[in-house]
Write an enzyme that holds these catalytic residues in place. Structure first.
Site, mmCIF file in Angstrom:
data_model
loop_
_atom_site.group_PDB
_atom_site.id
_atom_site.type_symbol
_atom_site.label_atom_id
_atom_site.label_comp_id
_atom_site.label_asym_id
_atom_site.label_seq_id
_atom_site.Cartn_x
_atom_site.Cartn_y
_atom_site.Cartn_z
ATOM 1 N N MET A 162 23.671 26.513 74.355
ATOM 2 C CA MET A 162 23.500 26.406 72.910
ATOM 3 C C MET A 162 23.462 27.819 72.344
ATOM 4 S SD MET A 162 20.589 24.274 70.811
ATOM 5 C CE MET A 162 19.287 24.779 71.931
ATOM 6 N N ARG A 295 13.793 19.959 71.839
ATOM 7 C CA ARG A 295 12.399 20.139 71.422
ATOM 8 C C ARG A 295 11.474 19.199 72.178
ATOM 9 N NH1 ARG A 295 13.252 21.305 64.888
ATOM 10 N NH2 ARG A 295 13.749 23.517 65.198
ATOM 11 N N TYR A 432 10.525 29.352 71.695
ATOM 12 C CA TYR A 432 11.938 28.951 71.599
ATOM 13 C C TYR A 432 12.098 27.483 71.196
ATOM 14 C CZ TYR A 432 11.933 27.678 76.739
ATOM 15 O OH TYR A 432 11.713 27.184 78.001
ATOM 16 N N GLU A 433 13.324 27.169 70.761
ATOM 17 C CA GLU A 433 13.665 25.867 70.161
ATOM 18 C C GLU A 433 12.821 25.571 68.926
ATOM 19 O OE1 GLU A 433 16.319 24.721 71.037
ATOM 20 O OE2 GLU A 433 16.503 25.797 72.931
ATOM 21 N N GLY A 434 12.502 26.610 68.178
ATOM 22 C CA GLY A 434 11.708 26.455 66.969
ATOM 23 C C GLY A 434 10.255 26.770 67.245
#
Length: 590
Positions: A162, A295, A432-434
């Site tokens: 990604m 997430r 990470y991932e928000g």
């Protein structure tokens, strides 16, 4: 350390007693898929995790990935472990059957993913990213792209990545500068991406990058981002990998606090051949399919690394002799009340995290596999759970792995024991991932404020029913259940405060969001622990199951209610204080 053993019984308990795995599979029309199969899958996955992946965990930390003229070189042993995983079909568990997947429920895949990440989180990031790429392509790719890329991603012959973040575009993806120029039926992608997990390696014949970039006519902001597939090696007319390299390469590797076995790459795309996924300018929407899957996956990582740290700390506490009784006999530190406090904190909280992660995945299964009139409600519940799974579980993983270091005492600060690795590895999870703040804003804004709190109301109503039934069945002492009642009351108070003041105070959502998310994490985790106690007591009363395990479930549920759930009050108090003191200083006063 390689002495990891997956906690089969608790995973199986959650699948059977909380998720209702058999009923889920029956409603989805999945013939032959049941708890008996699920137990076999979990136990076999545990063998691969403990026997193959776990022994490589410390190697990944100490040796890590490297880069040379031939590209990124993974930790020795990782390629052979990956081959064993693909040969066992482990990467295809919940992938679509029409492209070579097994079509099993996602919740079972989540149970297996916990094993991979407990055993070796840095390694398991590679298949996690592939699973996200599969989700995005399965939902948004054209038939041609699906037929070309999904079978080999699902089989594990290829891996996926990604590519979102750029030097000037972190959480603010509106700032993405990478360009995509049309070239016949394809596009030429140019730009630099950073923090790309497993962006390069030598474990598979090809790597499929999903890349966000802008077309020449793209509008400004997030509405102008498109999604592209960019393979590491070009494909021939039959969709097979050739030896011709695309102009996509890893420039360097980041030097990180933890997860050293996972190569985090700076990727350079220089007029690289790529293919549009879906419609132009819809890339962020498509990428969120991958990100939301990831997430939940990162929340499972928080559970996983906490479980691994617990096992190491538990064994050390049993082995370490420190302290003397009045009769002169020496005792292990597990006899010390404060060590037990720390162990119980980790044990009970990982059980709550496991229950939440599995329930969130099961809601996706009910929405996608079962469908019907209730599909939208199940998807809304899954979406409500997602930021809590990601945010609450990962924040707690840092605390719990730190407690595991503390249990080791001074030896926990020494790398050879392995305790420090889990703490270092966990620290990336709330980022990470928000980040935690992004998850919290999602929960308070999109998942609560946007629907007037209706989805949350439905969840709280179910919690009310659990509180009543648990009290009627005298499942836990009254003091423990009183904490649950208080938590429900403060959850409603916080919800009402947010709904009443969000449009009056411009800073309220940003100021209150993390406290709201953490509060809801403790309330939801406590609810599931009370449910677990109710189920365990029913089995004990019926003379079914392992009495020792079920009695332990009653104790961990009580501990969580008495020692962990009271934290809801602190978060609620801070939330209700509003934003005034948070925003009170000028920039110069900091």
């Amino acid at each position: 350390m390689s002495d990891y053993q997956h906690p089969y019984r608790d995973a199986e308990f959650v699948l059977e007693q909380l998720v209702g795995f058999d009923a889920l599979c029956e409603a989805a029309g999945l013939e032959g898929i049941n708890m008996e199969l699920a137990n076999t899958v979990v136990e076999e996955a545990g063998k691969l995790g403990s026997g193959v992946l776990a022994p490589l965990n410390q190697d990944g930390d100490e040796k890590g990935a490297t880069i040379n003229a031939q590209g990124v070189q993974q930790t020795p042993g990782f390629k052979e472990a990956y081959q064993q995983m693909t040969e066992g079909g482990w990467l295809s568990l919940n992938a679509p059957e029409e492209f070579g997947g097994q079509g099993l429920p996602k919740v079972l895949s989540t149970a297996v993913n916990e094993i991979w990440h407990s055993a070796n989180m840095a390694f398991a990031l590679c298949p996690l990213l592939s699973q996200g790429a599969i989700e995005a392509l399965a939902h948004h790719g054209s038939d041609d792209l699906k037929n070309t890329y999904l079978p080999k991603l699902i089989s594990g012959e290829w891996t996926g990545t990604m590519n979102l973040t750029e030097p000037d575009a972190g959480s603010d993806l509106a700032a993405v500068k990478s360009k995509a120029v049309p070239d016949g039926d394809a596009y030429r992608i140019s730009g630099t991406k950073i923090f790309i997990t497993w962006g390069d390696h030598q474990m598979t014949e090809n790597i499929i990058h999903l890349v966000l970039a802008r077309l020449p006519d793209a509008p400004a902001g997030v509405k102008g981002i498109s999604l592209f597939i960019v393979p590491k090696f070009l494909l021939d007319d039959n969709g097979q990998t050739t030896t011709e390299r695309n102009t996509a390469s890893a420039l360097s590797l980041e030097h990180k606090l933890g997860i050293h076995g996972s190569p985090t790459c700076v990727m350079e795309f220089e007029s690289s051949l790529g293919y549009l996924v879906g419609e132009p300018h819809q890339g962020l929407k498509y990428m969120f399919t991958m990100m939301n899957d990831a997430r939940q996956g990162v929340g499972v990582q928080g559970l996983s690394v906490s479980e691994r740290a617990y096992q190491l700390a538990r064994q050390y506490a049993k082995d370490r002799i420190q302290g003397t009784l009045r009769d002169g006999s020496r005792i292990a530190i597990i006899e010390h009340p404060d060590v037990r406090r720390m162990l119980m904190t980790i044990k009970s909280t990982t059980e709550a995290m496991r229950a939440l992660a599995f329930m969130a995945s099961a809601e996706l299964d009910r929405a996608r596999l079962v469908g019907g009139d209730d599909a939208a409600a199940h998807m809304a519940r899954a979406e409500l759970y997602t930021p809590i799974v990601k945010g609450w579980c990962t924040e707690l993983s840092v605390e719990l792995t730190s407690l595991a270091v503390q249990i080791h005492g001074g030896m926990g600060f020494i790398e050879e024991t392995g305790a420090a690795q889990h703490y270092r590895d966990a620290r990336i999870l709330p980022i990470y991932e928000g980040t935690t703040a992004i998850q919290a804003l999602d929960l308070i804004g999109r998942k609560t404020l946007s629907n007037g709190g209706a989805v949350l109301d439905g969840l709280l109503a179910e919690m009310d029913a659990t509180a009543a039934s648990a009290r009627n069945a005298t499942v836990l002492p009254e003091a423990a259940l009183a904490q649950f009642d208080a938590a429900l009351a403060t959850a409603r108070q916080s919800r009402d405060f947010i709904l009443a003041n969000a449009r009056v105070d411009a800073h309220l959502l940003g100021s209150a969001a993390v406290n709201f998310m953490m509060q809801m994490g403790y309330v939801t985790g406590g609810w599931l622990m009370v449910q677990s106690a109710e189920k365990a007591k029913a089995l004990l009363d019926a003379g079914q199951g392992d009495p020792e395990f079920l009695q332990a479930k009653l104790v961990t549920a009580r501990f969580f209610c008495e020692h962990m759930m009271p934290r809801h009050q602190a978060h609620a108090t801070a939330l209700l204080a509003g934003s005034e003191s948070i925003m009170g200083l000028t920039n110069e006063q900091f």
